[in-house]
Design an enzyme around this catalytic site. Structure first.
Site, PDB file in Angstrom:
ATOM      1  N   LEU A 250      84.343  64.857   1.418  1.00 30.32           N
ATOM      2  CA  LEU A 250      85.503  64.136   2.023  1.00 30.32           C
ATOM      3  C   LEU A 250      85.241  62.567   2.318  1.00 30.32           C
ATOM      4  CD1 LEU A 250      86.459  66.596   5.112  1.00 30.32           C
ATOM      5  CD2 LEU A 250      87.915  66.138   3.114  1.00 30.32           C
ATOM      6  N   CYS A 260      82.415  65.540 -15.600  1.00 29.64           N
ATOM      7  CA  CYS A 260      83.067  67.118 -15.573  1.00 29.64           C
ATOM      8  C   CYS A 260      84.090  66.997 -14.767  1.00 29.64           C
ATOM      9  CB  CYS A 260      81.737  67.702 -14.667  1.00 29.64           C
ATOM     10  SG  CYS A 260      80.388  68.190 -15.704  1.00 29.64           S
ATOM     11  N   LYS A 320      77.534  57.836 -10.191  1.00 31.30           N
ATOM     12  CA  LYS A 320      76.914  57.972  -8.962  1.00 31.30           C
ATOM     13  C   LYS A 320      75.534  57.448  -8.752  1.00 31.30           C
ATOM     14  CE  LYS A 320      76.016  62.618  -8.295  1.00 31.30           C
ATOM     15  NZ  LYS A 320      76.020  63.946  -8.251  1.00 31.30           N
TER      16      LYS A 320
HETATM   17  N1  LIG Z   1      76.262  67.199 -16.731  1.00 30.90           N
HETATM   18  C1  LIG Z   1      76.756  67.864 -15.617  1.00 30.90           C
HETATM   19  O1  LIG Z   1      76.717  67.406 -14.501  1.00 30.90           O
HETATM   20  C2  LIG Z   1      77.226  69.272 -16.026  1.00 30.90           C
HETATM   21  C3  LIG Z   1      77.436  70.098 -14.811  1.00 30.90           C
HETATM   22  C4  LIG Z   1      77.571  71.496 -14.929  1.00 30.90           C
HETATM   23  C5  LIG Z   1      78.077  71.799 -16.412  1.00 30.90           C
HETATM   24  N2  LIG Z   1      78.177  70.898 -17.324  1.00 30.90           N
HETATM   25  C6  LIG Z   1      78.631  71.562 -18.507  1.00 30.90           C
HETATM   26  O2  LIG Z   1      77.354  71.718 -19.481  1.00 30.90           O
HETATM   27  C7  LIG Z   1      77.640  71.209 -20.593  1.00 30.90           C
HETATM   28  C8  LIG Z   1      76.458  70.369 -21.445  1.00 30.90           C
HETATM   29  O3  LIG Z   1      76.845  69.180 -20.543  1.00 30.90           O
HETATM   30  P1  LIG Z   1      75.645  67.829 -20.481  1.00 30.90           P
HETATM   31  O4  LIG Z   1      76.058  67.158 -19.658  1.00 30.90           O
HETATM   32  O5  LIG Z   1      74.296  68.583 -20.394  1.00 30.90           O
HETATM   33  O6  LIG Z   1      75.823  67.294 -22.090  1.00 30.90           O
HETATM   34  P2  LIG Z   1      74.973  66.342 -22.775  1.00 30.90           P
HETATM   35  O7  LIG Z   1      75.903  65.841 -23.645  1.00 30.90           O
HETATM   36  O8  LIG Z   1      74.028  65.710 -21.985  1.00 30.90           O
HETATM   37  O9  LIG Z   1      74.196  67.405 -23.789  1.00 30.90           O
HETATM   38  C9  LIG Z   1      74.603  68.120 -24.811  1.00 30.90           C
HETATM   39  C10 LIG Z   1      73.419  68.279 -25.666  1.00 30.90           C
HETATM   40  O10 LIG Z   1      73.647  69.359 -26.743  1.00 30.90           O
HETATM   41  C11 LIG Z   1      73.500  68.754 -28.076  1.00 30.90           C
HETATM   42  N3  LIG Z   1      73.916  69.419 -29.095  1.00 30.90           N
HETATM   43  C12 LIG Z   1      75.479  69.169 -29.729  1.00 30.90           C
HETATM   44  N4  LIG Z   1      75.801  70.146 -30.471  1.00 30.90           N
HETATM   45  C13 LIG Z   1      74.572  70.926 -30.655  1.00 30.90           C
HETATM   46  C14 LIG Z   1      74.427  71.963 -31.431  1.00 30.90           C
HETATM   47  N5  LIG Z   1      75.225  72.591 -32.502  1.00 30.90           N
HETATM   48  N6  LIG Z   1      73.169  72.546 -31.487  1.00 30.90           N
HETATM   49  C15 LIG Z   1      72.138  72.154 -30.584  1.00 30.90           C
HETATM   50  N7  LIG Z   1      72.389  71.008 -29.700  1.00 30.90           N
HETATM   51  C16 LIG Z   1      73.521  70.551 -29.663  1.00 30.90           C
HETATM   52  C17 LIG Z   1      73.617  67.252 -27.952  1.00 30.90           C
HETATM   53  O11 LIG Z   1      72.886  66.479 -28.876  1.00 30.90           O
HETATM   54  C18 LIG Z   1      72.966  66.900 -26.594  1.00 30.90           C
HETATM   55  O12 LIG Z   1      71.725  66.647 -26.534  1.00 30.90           O
HETATM   56  C19 LIG Z   1      79.136  70.680 -20.795  1.00 30.90           C
HETATM   57  O13 LIG Z   1      80.002  71.792 -21.109  1.00 30.90           O
HETATM   58  C20 LIG Z   1      79.583  70.254 -19.417  1.00 30.90           C
HETATM   59  O14 LIG Z   1      80.933  70.441 -19.182  1.00 30.90           O
HETATM   60  C21 LIG Z   1      77.718  69.569 -17.146  1.00 30.90           C
END
Ligand SMILES: NC(=O)c1ccc[n+]([C@@H]2O[C@H](COP(=O)([O-])OP(=O)(O)OC[C@H]3O[C@@H](n4cnc5c(N)ncnc54)[C@H](O)[C@@H]3O)[C@@H](O)[C@H]2O)c1
Length: 430
Positions: A250, A260, A320
Site C-alpha cells: 500500500l 515480473c 527497487k
Molecule cells: N526475478 C524474479 O524476481 C522472479 C521471481 C519469481 C519468478 N520469476 C520467474 O522466474 C523465471 C526466471 O527469472 P529470472 O529473473 O531468474 O531470469 P534471468 O533472466 O535472470 O535468468 C534466466 C537464465 O536462464 C538462462 N537460460 C536461458 N535459456 C536457457 C537454456 N535453454 N538452458 C539453460 N539456461 C538458459 C539465461 O542465460 C539466464 O541466465 C522467469 O520465468 C521469471 O518470470 C522471477
C-alpha cells in the site's frame, strides 16, 4: 543437514536459478547448475557472482563444494533426478510470455522415467499440460512434470527462499516427483499447497496480478489525495490496519517495475483473452501504472515553465533497492521522458549503473550521489536506497542550483527536506 539430501539440477542461473541453487545447497543438496550463457558459467565457476543480490556471493562461497556449474545438461542429468527449470520467460511483442527458452529445455531433456522437470519459471496456465503433451509426442512421456512456481522478491531473495509464505507444488502424475520436491522444501516449514499443475500455474499469475492491482489501487488513491488534500500515507495506514486488507503493498509511488509484475499481468490478461474472457480490471492496472511512471513530469512542469535545459538529478535507477535489476524500471520511462522534454538528466545508482548503461547508453550517470545533485534544478528520488534516505539535506540545498525535491517513493523525511529550505513534494501527500 545430512548428506542424504536429494541432489538437484537447476537449469538457468539467473536471479531465481542462482537463489534456488544456493538455497538448496545451503540445506545440504549437491546442486548441478546449467546455463547456456558461457560467460556467466565461467564467472560462477571462478566463484564470481554475475548479479547483485544481498548475501548471495557469501552463500555461493560457503557452498562452493556443493555447487557445480556447466553449460551442458549432462552432469545435471547424471547427478540429479529433479531438474528445476528457471530460465527466463520474457514478454513477446504481443504481450504473451515467450516460452522459447522453456521449450528449448524441454526439447533437450532425455527420455527417462527417473527424471522430473520442475518448472520454477513463470509460465501461463496450461503450459504444463502442453509440455506433457509434447513430451508424450516426442516419446519422452515417462519424464515426470511438476509445477513449483517461485515467489521470491529480488533484494530479499535469500530470506524469501528460507522463509517462503507458502510452497506450491502442482502435479498431475503419479506423484513421486511432487513428493520429492515437497520433501526438499520440508525443512523450511512453510505451508505446502499440493495441487494440480494448472492451478499451481494460476496461483503464481494470480498472486502477481493481485499485488500489481494493490499497487495501482493505492496509486490512484494517492492521485485523488492530491486533488482533495488528504495524505495517502495516513490513508494507507488507516486502510492497512483492516485485517482483510493488510498493510503491505500500500505504498504509493511512481509505479511498479521489475521483470515480473508487468509481464505476468499482461500474460494473464492475454491468457484470459485467448480463452475468450476480457479481464477488464488488469487493463486498468497496467494503464494506471504506466501513467504513474510519468506523474513526476507533471510535478516538475508545474514548477518550471519548460523542462528544456533544466538539470534534473535522478536518485536511483534500479527498479527497487538492493538489486541491480533494471528490467521494467520506472527510471527508464522517467529518464526517456525528461530527455525528450530537453531536460539534462544526471543519474546515480549505487549498484545498477552498469546495467542501466546497457539499456540507456546515452544516459549521463554520476559516480556519486553528490555528482547527481550538484547544480541540479530538481532532484527526484526514484529508488529508495538507504543512502538516499540518510542525505544531509542542508548540504543538498547548498549543492543544488534549484530547490525542488520530488520524492517518487514517499521514502524521504519530508519535514527534514523542507526544513533545509527545499521545496518537497511526494506522491499523494496533499
Ligand atoms: N526475478 C524474479 O524476481 C522472479 C521471481 C519469481 C519468478 N520469476 C520467474 O522466474 C523465471 C526466471 O527469472 P529470472 O529473473 O531468474 O531470469 P534471468 O533472466 O535472470 O535468468 C534466466 C537464465 O536462464 C538462462 N537460460 C536461458 N535459456 C536457457 C537454456 N535453454 N538452458 C539453460 N539456461 C538458459 C539465461 O542465460 C539466464 O541466465 C522467469 O520465468 C521469471 O518470470 C522471477
Amino acid at each position: 543437514m545430512t548428506a542424504a539430501r536429494e541432489p538437484i539440477g537447476v537449469i538457468g542461473t539467473g536471479y531465481v536459478g542462482l537463489v534456488t541453487a544456493v538455497g538448496f545447497a545451503e540445506l545440504g543438496s549437491e546442486v548441478y547448475c546449467v546455463d547456456i550463457d558461457h560467460a556467466k558459467i565461467e564467472l560462477l565457476s571462478r566463484g564470481e557472482v554475475p548479479i547483485y543480490e544481498p548475501g548471495l556471493a557469501e552463500l555461493i562461497a560457503r557452498n562452493g563444494e556443493r555447487l557445480h556449474f556447466s553449460t551442458s545438461l549432462d552432469e545435471a542429468v547424471a547427478g540429479a533426478r529433479l531438474l528445476f527449470v528457471s530460465v527466463g520467460t520474457p514478454p513477446t511483442y504481443a504481450g504473451d510470455a515467450d516460452l522459447s527458452a522453456v521449450l528449448a529445455v524441454v526439447e533437450a531433456m532425455p527420455a527417462s522415467a527417473e527424471h522430473a522437470l520442475v518448472m520454477k519459471s513463470t509460465v501461463p496456465c496450461g503450459t504444463g499440460r502442453s509440455i506433457v503433451r509434447m513430451l508424450v509426442e516426442a516419446g519422452k512421456g515417462d519424464l515426470a512434470y511438476v509445477s513449483c512456481p517461485e515467489f521470491l522478491k529480488e533484494g530479499s531473495a535469500l530470506a524469501d527462499f528460507t522463509h517462503p509464505d507458502r510452497v506450491v507444488v502442482g502435479d498431475d502424475g503419479d506423484g513421486w516427483a511432487a513428493d520429492a520436491v515437497s520433501e526438499l522444501y520440508a525443512p523450511l516449514g512453510a505451508p505446502l499447497v499440493r495441487t494440480d499443475v494448472a492451478s499451481a500455474e494460476m496461483i503464481k499469475l494470480a498472486s502477481n496480478a493481485f499485488l500489481a492491482t494493490k499497487i495501482s489501487f493505492i496509486n490512484e488513491i494517492a492521485n485523488v489525495c492530491e486533488e482533495t488534500g488528504a495524505n495517502v500515507l495516513e490513508v494507507a495506514r488507516g486502510v492497512g490496519l483492516d485485517q482483510r486488507i493488510g498493510p503491505k503493498f500500500l505504498s504509493a509511488g511512481i509505479g511498479y517495475g521489475g521483470s515480473c509484475f508487468s509481464k505476468d499481468v499482461s500474460a494473464l490478461k492475454l491468457l484470459a483473452a485467448n480463452s475468450g474472457y476480457h479481464f477488464q480490471l488488469l487493463s486498468a492496472v497496467t494503464e494506471v501504472n504506466e501513467l504513474q511512471k510519468r506523474r513526476v513530469l507533471s510535478k516538475l512542469t508545474k514548477r518550471f515553465d519548460a523542462l528544456a535545459g533544466r538539470r534534473i538529478g535522478l536518485l536511483g535507477l534500479a527498479f527497487k533497492p538492493n538489486t541491480d535489476d533494471m528490467r521494467g524500471a520506472s527510471s527508464l520511462v522517467l529518464a526517456a521522458r525528461l530527455s525528450a522534454e530537453g531536460a539534462q538528466v544526471r543519474a546515480f545508482d549505487p549498484i545498477a549503473t552498469d546495467e542501466a548503461r546497457k539499456i540507456m547508453p546515452e544516459l549521463d550517470c554520476a559516480d556519486s550521489v553528490e555528482g547527481a545533485i550538484a547544480g541540479a534544478d530538481a532532484i527526484v528520488l526514484v529508488t529508495e536506497w538507504p543512502q538516499f534516505l540518510a542525505l544531509d539535506w542542508a548540504a543538498v540545498a547548498v549543492a543544488m542550483s534549484g530547490n525542488v525535491v520530488i520524492d517518487g517513493r514517499n521514502a524521504l523525511d519530508g519535514r527534514a527536506v523542507a526544513a533545509a529550505g527545499l521545496d518537497y513534494e511526494g506522491i499523494g501527500i496533499g
